[in-house]
Design a protein around this motif. Structure first.
Motif: not given
Length: 129
Positions: A115, A118-120, A122-123
């Protein structure tokens, strides 16, 4: 090299193999799911053997966990008696069953890492635009 594995760890390995077979083929308790014996730790004086197990498909269900623990606890004298016949030891340790949470914790940690990645990602993608 010869002293690499202690006597208690060799006994634990043997008990693990025998217990896995006995639980699968000889324990006929309907409360018991697909049990996997992860580790057996034997006390130095052979008084106790702590058995760490997981159950396939349990998914943190507290009720099913309690049922499996009760089934193993009720079968521990039978298992100890059968182990005494299979494994030749002067003293057969008393069995103590513990649910092994390391597999569940490992899966949860892996999910958290995925998770975060994935967040990294997206950023990074939003910064590039």
């Amino acid at each position: 090299m010869a002293g690499e594995f202690s006597r208690t760890s060799r006994i634990g390995d043997q008990l693990q193999k025998e217990l896995a077979s006995l639980i699968q083929f000889e324990v006929k308790d309907p409360r018991l799911g697909m049990v996997t014996i992860n580790e057996v730790r034997v006390a130095k004086d052979l008084g106790y053997a702590d058995i760490y197990y997981t159950v396939l498909g349990l998914d943190d269900n507290a009720e099913r966990l309690a049922e499996n623990q009760a089934a193993l606890d009720s079968a521990k004298n039978f298992l100890r008696h059968r182990l005494a016949k299979e494994v030749k030891l002067r003293i057969m340790p008393h069995l103590r069953f513990h649910y092994d949470t390391s597999v569940v914790n490992g899966a949860r940690m892996s999910a958290l890492i995925d998770q975060a990645l994935r967040k990294d990602q997206k950023n990074q993608d939003s910064e590039e635009e």
